[in-house]
Design an enzyme around this catalytic site. Sequence first.
Site, PDB file in Angstrom:
ATOM      1  CG  PHE A   1      -1.697  -1.034   1.350  1.00 26.09           C
ATOM      2  CD1 PHE A   1      -2.978  -0.910   0.971  1.00 26.09           C
ATOM      3  CD2 PHE A   1      -1.252  -2.146   2.230  1.00 26.09           C
ATOM      4  CE1 PHE A   1      -4.120  -1.798   1.088  1.00 26.09           C
ATOM      5  CE2 PHE A   1      -2.459  -3.113   2.422  1.00 26.09           C
ATOM      6  CZ  PHE A   1      -3.955  -3.176   1.686  1.00 26.09           C
ATOM      7  CG  ASP A   2       0.823   5.881  -1.571  1.00 26.16           C
ATOM      8  OD1 ASP A   2       2.118   6.186  -0.934  1.00 26.16           O
ATOM      9  OD2 ASP A   2       0.038   6.847  -1.977  1.00 26.16           O
ATOM     10  N   GLY A   3       0.634   5.289   1.408  1.00 24.14           N
ATOM     11  CA  GLY A   3       0.148   5.756   2.569  1.00 24.14           C
ATOM     12  C   GLY A   3      -0.727   6.742   2.510  1.00 24.14           C
TER      13      GLY A   3
ATOM     14  CD  GLU B   1       2.457   9.334  -0.408  1.00 24.01           C
ATOM     15  OE1 GLU B   1       3.237   8.467  -1.047  1.00 24.01           O
ATOM     16  OE2 GLU B   1       1.670   8.865   0.202  1.00 24.01           O
TER      17      GLU B   1
END
Length: 324
Positions: A174-176, A324
């Site tokens: 997962f990305d955050g 990001e």
Amino acid sequence: MAFDLSNTLVVGISATALFDMSESDQMFKAALEADPESVIDNYRRYMQEREDEPLAPGTGYHLVKALLALNRHMKADDQSPLVEVVVMSRNSPDTGIRVLKTIRGDQLAITRSAFTGGESVADYMDAFDVDLFLTTNVDDAQKVIDSRQCAAAILKAPPANAPQIPEGQVRIAFDGDAVLFSDASELVYKTQGLDAFLAQEDALQHTPMEEGPYASLLIKLARLQERLPTGGKDSPIRIAIVTARNSPSEMRVINTLRAWGVYVDEAFFLGGVGKHKVLRAFNPHIFFDDQDVHLEAAANLVPSGKVPYLTRSPLAGLLPALAE
């Protein structure tokens, strides 16, 4: 008999995410352009003529197969399965026969399905108790995200030379921000810059972030891990966070997970360095991110899904940032 699915991970997946249906999709688009009035009849005939031809795996196929294999770890007194998968397709029941035959031929333990005859499947997430919806349809994914009923992703095309993933374990990355966590911190970064972002995250390191669209899924996976016989590196489920955050913003991630009562196996704080090499090493069944800049590289190596922003999120109107 009705099952209590509150402790079961329920994955809804479109037929086009489970199987490679690009050929039939191209046929439908070509028929629609050539003869809109007869497109349904032509598509039905096309699918009927090929309904005994098995479909090739799609981007979500190996994830689904690995998730269903977790049910072999069920205990004798379990009242509900660990995982259930529901096929949710815009095909009609008649044109969906090829999908159902491929499921049976591949011996996938999928027993529930929905064929909506061209209507959106997004309205049926609650009816099927879905925790995660995987699709190739942008509108369906957006509608699900906006409803906040469950996690949803638009799957990228399958990698051309995807590495073999060892059997016996489900690996999810997962990305955050704007995925597991809310988009509030990412909005600060994109509107005020890196220094403001780092200062805020350092000051708020002991303040848990609000839940993002995938928080409930992560929490469900953590509860699923607790039902499995082994933990640590030998757990049948392995979870990683792969984020462009770095020091001092990483502390807020760890403290947020603690506040949620969630344990993740691996976390990578990359500080703007590309994610694709880490993902190639972790070798997940799927990687979820909100930004195309990360997904374009990742999708060439591992199965990947884009997490849409809420339509009303300020991020939806901003140009993608480089990191990001």
